[in-house]
Design an enzyme around this catalytic site. Structure first.
Site, PDB file in Angstrom:
ATOM      1  N   HIS A 104      -2.922   1.668   6.248  1.00  0.00           N
ATOM      2  CA  HIS A 104      -3.126   2.570   5.120  1.00  0.00           C
ATOM      3  C   HIS A 104      -2.074   3.664   5.237  1.00  0.00           C
ATOM      4  CE1 HIS A 104      -5.400   5.827   2.877  1.00  0.00           C
ATOM      5  NE2 HIS A 104      -5.109   4.911   1.987  1.00  0.00           N
TER       6      HIS A 104
ATOM      7  N   ILE B 197       2.262   4.671   5.551  1.00  0.00           N
ATOM      8  CA  ILE B 197       3.298   4.432   6.547  1.00  0.00           C
ATOM      9  C   ILE B 197       4.236   5.641   6.519  1.00  0.00           C
ATOM     10  CG2 ILE B 197       4.887   3.188   4.998  1.00  0.00           C
ATOM     11  CD1 ILE B 197       5.472   1.339   7.440  1.00  0.00           C
TER      12      ILE B 197
ATOM     13  N   GLU C 106       0.834  -1.198   0.000  1.00  0.00           N
ATOM     14  CA  GLU C 106       0.000   0.000   0.000  1.00  0.00           C
ATOM     15  C   GLU C 106       0.869   1.247   0.000  1.00  0.00           C
ATOM     16  OE1 GLU C 106      -2.279   3.193   0.533  1.00  0.00           O
ATOM     17  OE2 GLU C 106      -0.924   2.706   2.167  1.00  0.00           O
ATOM     18  N   ASP C 107       1.984   1.210   0.729  1.00  0.00           N
ATOM     19  CA  ASP C 107       2.851   2.381   0.814  1.00  0.00           C
ATOM     20  C   ASP C 107       4.257   1.928   1.197  1.00  0.00           C
ATOM     21  OD1 ASP C 107       3.607   5.032   0.766  1.00  0.00           O
ATOM     22  OD2 ASP C 107       2.427   5.628   2.494  1.00  0.00           O
TER      23      ASP C 107
END
Length: 73
Positions: A66, A68, A5-6
């Site tokens: 969601h 970082i 996600e990141d």
């Protein structure tokens, strides 16, 4: 397997990767698996992501990362 996600890369080449985001309307490849944080050392010749162990007492079942970010002191 479920995608990242990141990612946040520290000045020393360590990368922290969040994975496993579940969001309404977006297909999840692993709906029953909690989110994860991985560490990758980009200084290695063949870097690979290694799952970080999360401390006991943390509600891992509902972990849905969601984004970082890191703070270096």
């Amino acid at each position: 397997e479920t995608g990242s996600e990141d990612i946040d890369i520290l000045p020393n080449g360590l990368a922290f990767i969040s994975s496993g985001l579940k969001y309404p309307g977006i297909k999840s490849l692993a709906p029953d698996k909690p989110g994860e944080i991985f560490l990758m050392d980009l200084n290695e010749d063949s870097p690979r992501a290694v799952e970080l162990r999360i401390s006991r007492g943390f509600d891992l079942a509902s972990f849905n990362p969601h984004g970082i970010s890191t703070y270096v002191d």
